[in-house]
Design a protein around this motif. Structure first.
Motif, PDB file in Angstrom:
ATOM      1  N   SER A  47      76.082  63.100   1.190  1.00 25.11           N
ATOM      2  CA  SER A  47      75.831  64.130   1.624  1.00 25.11           C
ATOM      3  C   SER A  47      77.649  63.813   2.164  1.00 25.11           C
ATOM      4  CB  SER A  47      75.523  64.927   2.363  1.00 25.11           C
ATOM      5  OG  SER A  47      73.922  64.630   2.101  1.00 25.11           O
ATOM      6  N   GLU A  48      78.128  65.181   2.329  1.00 23.19           N
ATOM      7  CA  GLU A  48      80.324  65.197   2.789  1.00 23.19           C
ATOM      8  C   GLU A  48      80.382  66.303   3.942  1.00 23.19           C
ATOM      9  OE1 GLU A  48      82.427  66.748  -0.503  1.00 23.19           O
ATOM     10  OE2 GLU A  48      80.566  66.857  -1.423  1.00 23.19           O
ATOM     11  N   GLY A  49      80.964  66.194   4.435  1.00 29.91           N
ATOM     12  CA  GLY A  49      81.200  66.788   5.460  1.00 29.91           C
ATOM     13  C   GLY A  49      81.706  66.597   6.595  1.00 29.91           C
ATOM     14  N   LEU A  50      81.558  67.638   7.878  1.00 26.21           N
ATOM     15  CA  LEU A  50      81.943  67.309   9.084  1.00 26.21           C
ATOM     16  C   LEU A  50      80.701  66.341   9.705  1.00 26.21           C
ATOM     17  CD1 LEU A  50      83.687  68.362  11.597  1.00 26.21           C
ATOM     18  CD2 LEU A  50      81.783  69.795  12.021  1.00 26.21           C
ATOM     19  N   LEU A  51      81.711  65.154  10.541  1.00 23.17           N
ATOM     20  CA  LEU A  51      81.165  64.284  11.144  1.00 23.17           C
ATOM     21  C   LEU A  51      81.868  64.318  12.358  1.00 23.17           C
ATOM     22  CD1 LEU A  51      79.051  61.972  11.237  1.00 23.17           C
ATOM     23  CD2 LEU A  51      80.273  60.590  10.250  1.00 23.17           C
ATOM     24  N   GLU A  71      73.696  75.318  16.260  1.00 21.59           N
ATOM     25  CA  GLU A  71      74.026  76.014  14.862  1.00 21.59           C
ATOM     26  C   GLU A  71      74.452  75.362  13.722  1.00 21.59           C
ATOM     27  OE1 GLU A  71      73.431  80.314  14.430  1.00 21.59           O
ATOM     28  OE2 GLU A  71      75.919  79.570  14.168  1.00 21.59           O
ATOM     29  N   ARG A  72      73.960  74.336  12.491  1.00 25.56           N
ATOM     30  CA  ARG A  72      74.689  73.586  11.837  1.00 25.56           C
ATOM     31  C   ARG A  72      75.190  74.357  10.701  1.00 25.56           C
ATOM     32  NH1 ARG A  72      71.834  70.893  15.249  1.00 25.56           N
ATOM     33  NH2 ARG A  72      72.295  68.977  15.708  1.00 25.56           N
ATOM     34  N   GLU A  73      75.946  74.498  10.018  1.00 28.25           N
ATOM     35  CA  GLU A  73      76.226  74.929   9.234  1.00 28.25           C
ATOM     36  C   GLU A  73      76.022  74.621   7.132  1.00 28.25           C
ATOM     37  OE1 GLU A  73      79.101  78.946   6.494  1.00 28.25           O
ATOM     38  OE2 GLU A  73      79.115  78.597   9.003  1.00 28.25           O
ATOM     39  N   TYR A  74      75.687  74.854   6.717  1.00 29.96           N
ATOM     40  CA  TYR A  74      75.766  73.978   5.237  1.00 29.96           C
ATOM     41  C   TYR A  74      76.465  74.826   3.921  1.00 29.96           C
ATOM     42  CZ  TYR A  74      73.580  69.942   7.957  1.00 29.96           C
ATOM     43  OH  TYR A  74      73.509  69.582   8.637  1.00 29.96           O
ATOM     44  N   TRP A  75      77.043  73.889   2.848  1.00 27.00           N
ATOM     45  CA  TRP A  75      77.665  74.763   1.757  1.00 27.00           C
ATOM     46  C   TRP A  75      77.024  74.010   0.964  1.00 27.00           C
ATOM     47  CZ3 TRP A  75      83.716  76.254   2.789  1.00 27.00           C
ATOM     48  CH2 TRP A  75      83.521  77.456   3.426  1.00 27.00           C
ATOM     49  N   VAL A  76      76.075  75.018  -0.172  1.00 27.21           N
ATOM     50  CA  VAL A  76      74.359  73.814  -1.069  1.00 27.21           C
ATOM     51  C   VAL A  76      74.753  74.134  -2.289  1.00 27.21           C
ATOM     52  CG1 VAL A  76      72.546  72.529  -1.492  1.00 27.21           C
ATOM     53  CG2 VAL A  76      73.508  73.584   1.365  1.00 27.21           C
ATOM     54  N   GLN A  77      75.821  73.436  -3.337  1.00 24.66           N
ATOM     55  CA  GLN A  77      75.847  73.785  -4.783  1.00 24.66           C
ATOM     56  C   GLN A  77      74.350  73.417  -4.746  1.00 24.66           C
ATOM     57  OE1 GLN A  77      78.701  71.661  -6.856  1.00 24.66           O
ATOM     58  NE2 GLN A  77      79.108  74.153  -7.880  1.00 24.66           N
ATOM     59  N   VAL A  78      73.345  74.286  -6.162  1.00 28.95           N
ATOM     60  CA  VAL A  78      72.221  73.883  -6.583  1.00 28.95           C
ATOM     61  C   VAL A  78      72.492  74.215  -7.602  1.00 28.95           C
ATOM     62  CG1 VAL A  78      70.892  74.776  -4.106  1.00 28.95           C
ATOM     63  CG2 VAL A  78      71.379  76.435  -5.955  1.00 28.95           C
ATOM     64  N   ASP A  79      70.828  73.862  -8.710  1.00 25.27           N
ATOM     65  CA  ASP A  79      70.653  73.633  -9.923  1.00 25.27           C
ATOM     66  C   ASP A  79      70.001  75.025 -10.600  1.00 25.27           C
ATOM     67  OD1 ASP A  79      70.759  72.544 -12.303  1.00 25.27           O
ATOM     68  OD2 ASP A  79      69.050  71.112 -12.203  1.00 25.27           O
ATOM     69  N   GLY A  80      70.594  75.768 -11.247  1.00 29.56           N
ATOM     70  CA  GLY A  80      69.730  77.086 -11.769  1.00 29.56           C
ATOM     71  C   GLY A  80      70.657  78.255 -10.645  1.00 29.56           C
ATOM     72  N   ALA A  81      70.265  79.342 -11.652  1.00 27.09           N
ATOM     73  CA  ALA A  81      70.166  80.647 -11.439  1.00 27.09           C
ATOM     74  C   ALA A  81      69.325  81.124  -9.918  1.00 27.09           C
ATOM     75  CB  ALA A  81      70.522  81.688 -12.836  1.00 27.09           C
ATOM     76  N   ARG A 162      75.567  69.621  -5.037  1.00 26.69           N
ATOM     77  CA  ARG A 162      76.363  69.498  -4.130  1.00 26.69           C
ATOM     78  C   ARG A 162      76.020  70.092  -2.694  1.00 26.69           C
ATOM     79  NH1 ARG A 162      82.492  69.931  -4.572  1.00 26.69           N
ATOM     80  NH2 ARG A 162      83.457  68.520  -2.641  1.00 26.69           N
ATOM     81  N   LEU A 163      76.215  68.717  -1.026  1.00 32.21           N
ATOM     82  CA  LEU A 163      76.224  68.958  -0.019  1.00 32.21           C
ATOM     83  C   LEU A 163      77.373  68.839   0.782  1.00 32.21           C
ATOM     84  CD1 LEU A 163      74.299  70.111   2.138  1.00 32.21           C
ATOM     85  CD2 LEU A 163      72.340  68.123   2.117  1.00 32.21           C
ATOM     86  N   ILE A 164      77.422  69.952   1.155  1.00 37.24           N
ATOM     87  CA  ILE A 164      78.745  70.483   2.425  1.00 37.24           C
ATOM     88  C   ILE A 164      77.714  70.060   3.850  1.00 37.24           C
ATOM     89  CG2 ILE A 164      80.774  70.670   2.395  1.00 37.24           C
ATOM     90  CD1 ILE A 164      81.189  71.527   0.247  1.00 37.24           C
ATOM     91  N   ARG A 165      78.960  69.574   4.952  1.00 36.54           N
ATOM     92  CA  ARG A 165      78.026  70.390   6.016  1.00 36.54           C
ATOM     93  C   ARG A 165      79.424  70.696   6.856  1.00 36.54           C
ATOM     94  NH1 ARG A 165      75.340  66.734  10.549  1.00 36.54           N
ATOM     95  NH2 ARG A 165      76.914  65.426  10.663  1.00 36.54           N
TER      96      ARG A 165
END
Length: 196
Positions: A47-51, A71-81, A162-165
């Motif tokens: 994972s990547e992002g804020l630390l 609150e912790r906001e994550y931007w998540v790219q997922v596999d499939g529609a 892909r996972l971004i905090r």
């Protein structure tokens, strides 16, 4: 002892630690900080992002204690529609396995990005498949179990690619790039984290 506070964008495939472990990249490969500074919380290797990095031992409790519910906001790219039904399941809270036990995730905020968010290139990039979409969703959690986001998206049928905090409370990575570091004052950080 002088206190130090840093917000960093942890790159992909970097361990959330300073000491070397085998040939994997660690925080000290990217961030030059005083020896007594350590990461608050964790962000998985993949994972990547804020630390947040600090030597303020009080911050660990104030930020990570379940009663604080930042609150912790994550931007998540997922596999499939991804479907609205899956988003609703995420909003309602799904059951995942954590440490061999069922854990029911609290209700949360979830949405599909109308258009892909602007994010830094990842090296290596996710595997591109022409016929299978890889949309982005936004998840806002107030708890943080081990690999929770990945387990949640898998539970509704859309594995995480892909996972971004992106943020914790009001502190976010905004225009930062992987490997960037910003030094903050105690006041700036505590205000952004809404710690009083």
């Amino acid at each position: 002892m002088s206190l130090h506070y840093f917000a960093v964008y942890k790159p992909y495939e970097v361990l959330t630690r300073f000491g070397k472990e085998g040939d994997k990249a660690v925080l000290s490969d990217f961030f030059d900080v005083p020896r007594d500074v350590y990461p608050v919380g964790r962000l998985d290797y993949d994972s990547e992002g804020l630390l947040i990095l600090t030597n303020d031992k009080t911050l660990n409790h104030r930020l990570l204690h379940p009663g604080q519910a930042h609150e912790r906001e994550y931007w998540v790219q997922v596999d499939g529609a991804v479907t609205e039904k899956a988003i609703q399941q995420l909003k309602d809270g799904v059951t995942i396995r954590v440490d061999g036990r069922d854990h029911h995730v609290k209700a949360l905020d979830a949405a599909i990005f109308a258009s892909d968010p602007v994010v830094p290139e990842r090296h290596p990039p996710i595997r591109f498949r022409k016929l299978i979409p890889a949309p982005w969703i936004r998840l806002v959690l107030k708890e943080g179990k081990n690999r929770q986001v990945r387990r949640m998206t898998a539970a509704v049928g859309f594995p995480t690619l892909r996972l971004i905090r992106y943020r914790i409370a009001q502190l976010h990575i905004g225009h930062m790039q992987p490997g960037d570091m910003i030094a903050l004052s105690r006041e700036e950080l505590f205000n952004a984290l809404q710690i009083h």
